[in-house]
Design a protein around this motif. Structure first.
Motif, short mmCIF file in Angstrom:
data_model
loop_
_atom_site.label_atom_id
_atom_site.label_comp_id
_atom_site.label_asym_id
_atom_site.label_seq_id
_atom_site.Cartn_x
_atom_site.Cartn_y
_atom_site.Cartn_z
N SER A 168 48.79 34.02 42.72
CA SER A 168 49.06 32.84 43.19
C SER A 168 49.99 32.63 44.22
O SER A 168 50.03 32.01 45.36
CB SER A 168 49.14 31.86 42.03
N ASP A 169 51.06 33.26 43.95
CA ASP A 169 52.39 33.16 45.00
C ASP A 169 51.86 33.65 46.15
O ASP A 169 52.26 33.25 47.36
CB ASP A 169 53.48 33.92 44.47
N GLU A 172 49.51 31.23 48.34
CA GLU A 172 50.18 30.26 48.93
C GLU A 172 50.88 30.77 50.05
O GLU A 172 50.96 30.29 51.10
CB GLU A 172 51.34 29.70 47.79
N TYR A 173 51.49 31.96 49.84
CA TYR A 173 52.26 32.74 51.06
C TYR A 173 51.20 32.87 52.32
O TYR A 173 51.58 32.74 53.44
CB TYR A 173 52.84 33.79 50.61
#
Length: 233
Positions: A168-169, A172-173
């Motif tokens: 998920s990180d 988003e990035y």
């Protein structure tokens, strides 16, 4: 009970942290499942996803070897990622020492993984933030594409949502990096035989787009997968 339908709903809901149970389960079982999910969420909040520091290298290498075995990258290859501006490494850190302190990560053995930005914090060194790293992700960014290179979660810490948090990180990035470009996407390669990793990536919105024959040193095929960040017009 339509177990196929229940499993499909579970897959769609997994990324939101919501709990779905088969309709045949008792009320007591439902509440037990919910309590377990809340406990897991509290545990995850005690940890932090952060940019990797070069001083994390020893623990990252323990993760690499625990997750990938004979196909693990060597230390020089991993160290060099801190020198590349296109590389981004993030780690799942036992930020307050609440875990068992074991370093390492487990995830898609022999598959793709995720990544690092060559940000100043990732290259500058400095003291680590916790007692143990449970997962890490390495990615490369070029133009409108983010390529997932490594994603590992320590075998003792799997099935706790750590891989999903790292993914998920990354997504988003990648959205931030895309700056609205048409066709921006995240890509990866995974071994054809690695059904567990394939299912993980499918769950997170990736689709199979091609097969690369004899891609790995042992001649196994690779499945190329991607996830578009914006709808194409």
């Amino acid at each position: 009970t339509d177990w196929g339908t229940d499993n499909a709903i579970n897959a769609r809901m997994a990324s939101t942290g919501r709990v779905v149970v088969p309709s045949c389960c008792s009320v007591g079982a439902v509440w037990t499942t919910r309590r377990a999910a809340r406990a897991r969420a509290r545990s995850l909040r005690r940890h932090a996803i952060r940019p990797a520091l070069e001083t994390d290298l020893t623990q990252i290498m323990r993760l690499e070897k625990a997750c990938f075995g004979t196909t693990a990258w060597d230390e020089n290859d991993v160290r060099s990622q801190f020198r590349h501006d296109f590389a981004r490494i993030t780690v799942f850190d036992d930020a307050d020492g609440c875990g068992d302190g074991s370093a390492g990560a487990a995830g898609s053995r022999g598959g793709a993984a995720a990544g690092t930005s060559g940000s100043t914090s990732a290259r500058s060194g400095g003291a680590g933030l916790g007692t143990g790293l449970y997962g890490y992700l390495l990615s490369w960014t070029t133009r409108n594409e983010v390529q997932l290179m490594r994603l590992g979660v320590h075998p003792d810490q799997q099935h706790k949502g750590i891989g999903s948090r790292l993914m998920s990180d990354l997504l988003e990035y990648a959205v931030l990096c895309s700056e609205g470009q048409e066709g921006a996407k995240v890509t990866l390669e995974v071994r054809k035989s690695n059904e567990r990793a394939l299912n993980f990536y499918l769950l997170h919105g990736f689709t199979q787009v091609a097969t690369r024959r004899n891609y790995y040193p042992d001649s196994e095929d690779a499945i190329l997968m991607d996830r578009l960040l914006l709808p194409q017009t």
